[in-house]
Design an enzyme around this catalytic site. Sequence first.
Site, PDB file in Angstrom:
ATOM      1  N   LYS A   1       0.809  -1.005   0.101  1.00 35.92           N
ATOM      2  CA  LYS A   1       0.038  -0.044   0.213  1.00 35.92           C
ATOM      3  C   LYS A   1       0.895   1.093   0.018  1.00 35.92           C
ATOM      4  CE  LYS A   1      -3.127   2.776   2.595  1.00 35.92           C
ATOM      5  NZ  LYS A   1      -3.701   3.150   4.212  1.00 35.92           N
TER       6      LYS A   1
ATOM      7  N   GLY B   1      -8.136   9.165  10.172  1.00 37.73           N
ATOM      8  CA  GLY B   1      -8.259   9.453  11.785  1.00 37.73           C
ATOM      9  C   GLY B   1      -9.369  10.405  12.053  1.00 37.73           C
TER      10      GLY B   1
ATOM     11  N   ALA C   1      -9.647   5.535   4.973  1.00 37.79           N
ATOM     12  CA  ALA C   1      -9.460   6.893   5.708  1.00 37.79           C
ATOM     13  C   ALA C   1     -10.861   7.626   5.975  1.00 37.79           C
ATOM     14  CB  ALA C   1      -8.578   7.604   5.235  1.00 37.79           C
ATOM     15  N   GLY C   2     -10.981   7.870   7.228  1.00 38.61           N
ATOM     16  CA  GLY C   2     -12.235   8.612   7.616  1.00 38.61           C
ATOM     17  C   GLY C   2     -13.369   7.927   7.916  1.00 38.61           C
TER      18      GLY C   2
ATOM     19  N   ASN D   1      -8.409   1.575  10.269  1.00 42.77           N
ATOM     20  CA  ASN D   1      -7.700   1.256  11.491  1.00 42.77           C
ATOM     21  C   ASN D   1      -8.365   2.086  12.837  1.00 42.77           C
ATOM     22  OD1 ASN D   1      -4.038   1.220  12.233  1.00 42.77           O
ATOM     23  ND2 ASN D   1      -5.634   0.722  13.350  1.00 42.77           N
ATOM     24  N   THR D   2      -7.988   3.234  12.835  1.00 41.58           N
ATOM     25  CA  THR D   2      -8.414   4.155  13.752  1.00 41.58           C
ATOM     26  C   THR D   2     -10.017   3.718  14.321  1.00 41.58           C
ATOM     27  OG1 THR D   2      -6.879   5.892  13.147  1.00 41.58           O
ATOM     28  CG2 THR D   2      -8.374   6.349  14.701  1.00 41.58           C
TER      29      THR D   2
END
Length: 264
Positions: A101, A162, A188-189, A210-211
């Site tokens: 990635k 995040g 993301a987001g 992830n977050t």
Amino acid sequence: MNDTLTIAGKSYSSRLLVGTGKYKDFIETRAALDASGAEIVTVAIRRTNLGQNANEPNLLDAVPSSKFTYLPNTAGCYTADDAVRTLRLARELLDGHSLVKLEVLGDPQSLYPNVIETIAAAKTLVAEGFQVMVYTSDDPIVAKQLEDIGCAAIMPLASLIGSGMGILNPWNLQLIMERVQVPVIVDAGVGTASDAAIAMELGCDGVLMNTAIAAAKDPVLMASAMKKGVEAGREAYLAGRMPKKLYSATPSSPTAGTIASARS
């Protein structure tokens, strides 16, 4: 239902990709991954011990590559050169692993992608035989350029890394999906399961996060919720939703064969 996600010639039953960072320890990491059902897991090469540090816990012990497909990433890289160097190191650490990635960030505050440096790095990595899944903005022109370079998957942001803000521009995601043939994976987001479901309902091929899991009060339970959100969104997309109508005189129940009220 045989509905698989195919990336770089390999098929996966799960459309949820999960990061391995930000958990309290590797035990929680593994528990969350198992609950998510993810088969592809991202690893920040610059921040994770994969054997570089012999006296520290090794992620490979908790999350074996025999069970999960590793997706080494370039988190923390701000130039094409740094990103390329990092993924060359990943290939050495992971015995020639080529699926990676790529992300090249523009600044440490917003973590917005630097698409100029991303394109430069993608050209080098593809030429060197890497199978590149690439984090980028939601610009459909840039997405098409990255596909033309030879990237294996396009990974536009839903909102900033995040942030948990969800999908801020679904129209651009749809433009990207109309223009490219390789998988489009929202990256993301995402903040909660409904965000993941919306991404899949739009027709995205997968979601990476992830977050949203690691920073939840109960990461393992949230991982399970994300699994269900992705699956529900995908099924809704395949089913095809009813058209939206401002007004409708069509009753939800059939009218034929009803019993008319008798007059006295």
